[in-house]
Design a protein around this motif. Structure first.
Motif, PDB file in Angstrom:
ATOM      1  N   ALA A 141      43.848  41.319  48.290  1.00  0.00           N
ATOM      2  CA  ALA A 141      43.130  40.139  48.800  1.00  0.00           C
ATOM      3  C   ALA A 141      43.096  40.142  50.326  1.00  0.00           C
ATOM      4  O   ALA A 141      42.075  39.816  50.936  1.00  0.00           O
ATOM      5  CB  ALA A 141      43.787  38.863  48.279  1.00  0.00           C
ATOM      6  N   LEU A 142      44.211  40.526  50.959  1.00  0.00           N
ATOM      7  CA  LEU A 142      44.265  40.554  52.424  1.00  0.00           C
ATOM      8  C   LEU A 142      43.366  41.638  53.019  1.00  0.00           C
ATOM      9  O   LEU A 142      43.015  41.580  54.194  1.00  0.00           O
ATOM     10  CB  LEU A 142      45.709  40.757  52.893  1.00  0.00           C
ATOM     11  N   GLN A 143      43.001  42.616  52.211  1.00  0.00           N
ATOM     12  CA  GLN A 143      42.068  43.651  52.654  1.00  0.00           C
ATOM     13  C   GLN A 143      40.620  43.265  52.354  1.00  0.00           C
ATOM     14  O   GLN A 143      39.712  44.104  52.402  1.00  0.00           O
ATOM     15  CB  GLN A 143      42.407  44.984  51.977  1.00  0.00           C
ATOM     16  N   ASP A 144      40.409  41.986  52.034  1.00  0.00           N
ATOM     17  CA  ASP A 144      39.054  41.427  51.859  1.00  0.00           C
ATOM     18  C   ASP A 144      38.343  42.011  50.648  1.00  0.00           C
ATOM     19  O   ASP A 144      37.104  42.128  50.635  1.00  0.00           O
ATOM     20  CB  ASP A 144      38.198  41.645  53.126  1.00  0.00           C
ATOM     21  N   LEU A 145      39.114  42.366  49.604  1.00  0.00           N
ATOM     22  CA  LEU A 145      38.500  42.981  48.434  1.00  0.00           C
ATOM     23  C   LEU A 145      37.980  41.970  47.425  1.00  0.00           C
ATOM     24  O   LEU A 145      37.184  42.319  46.563  1.00  0.00           O
ATOM     25  CB  LEU A 145      39.509  43.909  47.738  1.00  0.00           C
ATOM     26  N   GLY A 146      38.443  40.720  47.515  1.00  0.00           N
ATOM     27  CA  GLY A 146      37.982  39.741  46.544  1.00  0.00           C
ATOM     28  C   GLY A 146      38.850  38.504  46.528  1.00  0.00           C
ATOM     29  O   GLY A 146      39.578  38.211  47.484  1.00  0.00           O
ATOM     30  N   ILE A 147      38.770  37.784  45.403  1.00  0.00           N
ATOM     31  CA  ILE A 147      39.513  36.536  45.216  1.00  0.00           C
ATOM     32  C   ILE A 147      40.734  36.834  44.355  1.00  0.00           C
ATOM     33  O   ILE A 147      40.614  37.315  43.227  1.00  0.00           O
ATOM     34  CB  ILE A 147      38.626  35.478  44.540  1.00  0.00           C
ATOM     35  N   GLY A 148      41.921  36.569  44.891  1.00  0.00           N
ATOM     36  CA  GLY A 148      43.158  36.897  44.200  1.00  0.00           C
ATOM     37  C   GLY A 148      43.764  35.723  43.459  1.00  0.00           C
ATOM     38  O   GLY A 148      43.707  34.581  43.938  1.00  0.00           O
ATOM     39  N   VAL A 149      44.327  36.005  42.291  1.00  0.00           N
ATOM     40  CA  VAL A 149      45.102  35.010  41.539  1.00  0.00           C
ATOM     41  C   VAL A 149      46.548  35.170  41.986  1.00  0.00           C
ATOM     42  O   VAL A 149      47.207  36.161  41.667  1.00  0.00           O
ATOM     43  CB  VAL A 149      44.980  35.244  40.018  1.00  0.00           C
ATOM     44  N   LEU A 150      47.034  34.172  42.747  1.00  0.00           N
ATOM     45  CA  LEU A 150      48.322  34.305  43.428  1.00  0.00           C
ATOM     46  C   LEU A 150      49.137  33.020  43.343  1.00  0.00           C
ATOM     47  O   LEU A 150      48.577  31.936  43.135  1.00  0.00           O
ATOM     48  CB  LEU A 150      48.090  34.660  44.904  1.00  0.00           C
TER      49      LEU A 150
END
Length: 301
Positions: A229-238
């Protein structure tokens, strides 16, 4: 049965080699071999299969190793309780928790524990498997559900929710979703539903995947989900606490979240008087109190 021979047997079983065990015990290989031979003769049993690559326990050896392992854990407990000073906190402390909580919440805060107690030595064991605390696989555990093992002191620390997060950069490039239908334009980053994880997280992911999603990236732990997510790959479930830990993350679809996930701290009853356990317990509680204050301030901002 000769206690010294049992000690040497245990070292050989753990090392898988007479030479390595001898190095650990400061004994020659021949001295170790004599002790093992004497133990085998006294038991009238073969304890090791010997081959070119080392030693393998026989069935009888496995039975004896189980017994010596249990003895060692009990001795470790007794040693820890004896060594715990009335006024000082020092020595080894084995802490087990999940990969996600340990990596994202606990590990970054341990510097404060070491600043206060520089002589403590923490062995942080991050895994989803629930270790057996009464059998001293660990000294203290932080788990995402109430421990069911007997003879444990347990304390509920806080609750966690799984939510959706993305970086501002990703959202600038791909737009902010306003409903679950908008996920068709986005990549969802989550743990695989087949990976070992908290049930509430798996339930949320399965629910999200009933919607059409543009793309999906699955990772086997939350640290990997966060890094993606921090690499701007998408929306993370966190876990919700990442919003406090990392200001680069923005919550997406705030109405979408898991049910409350309780977080418990537990340790064996026999370690009730341990100064190290008390120090760690109080440290975690203080950090949670500080975390809640930051969370409240963030919500009121």
């Amino acid at each position: 049965m000769d206690w010294d021979k049992l000690r040497i047997f245990h070292a050989v079983a753990e090392a898988g080699s007479l030479t390595h065990a001898g190095d650990k015990l400061n004994l020659s290989q021949s001295a170790v071999s004599r002790q093992i031979r004497g133990l085998e003769e006294s038991l009238n049993a073969t304890l090791f299969h010997r081959h070119a690559r080392g030693l393998i326990l026989t069935e009888q050896g496995e039975l004896l190793h189980d017994a010596t392992s249990s003895m060692n854990k009990r001795l470790d407990t007794a040693s820890a309780r004896i060594r715990d000073s009335e006024e000082e906190v020092f020595g080894d402390l084995r802490v087990t928790t999940t990969i996600g909580f340990g990596t994202l919440w606990l590990a970054p805060r341990l510097v404060k524990l070491y600043e206060k107690y520089p002589d403590i030595r923490v062995d942080l064991m991050l895994e989803e498997r629930v270790l057996d605390l009464p059998m001293r696989e660990a000294d203290v555990a932080i788990r995402m559900k109430e421990p069911s093992q007997a003879d444990l002191i347990r304390k509920r620390l806080m609750t966690v929710k799984m939510q959706l997060f993305a970086t501002q950069k990703y959202l600038y490039a791909n737009g902010m979703p306003n409903s679950l239908d908008d996920l068709i334009e986005h990549r969802l980053i989550c743990q695989s539903v087949h990976a070992a994880q908290v049930g509430a997280s798996s339930t949320l992911v399965q629910s999200l995947l009933t919607n059409e999603v543009g793309s999906i990236l699955t990772v086997n732990n939350y640290f990997g989900v966060l890094q993606a997510a921090l690499q701007d790959l998408g929306i993370g479930v966190l876990p919700d606490y990442v919003s406090v830990e990392d200001p680069r993350l923005v919550q997406v679809l705030p109405e979408v979240e898991s049910v409350d996930i309780p977080v418990f701290l537990a340790y064996p009853e026999e370690l009730r008087q341990s100064k190290r356990i008390a120090a760690f317990r109080d440290f975690v509680q203080e950090e949670i109190t500080a975390y809640r204050k930051v969370l409240r301030a963030k919500k009121n901002a």
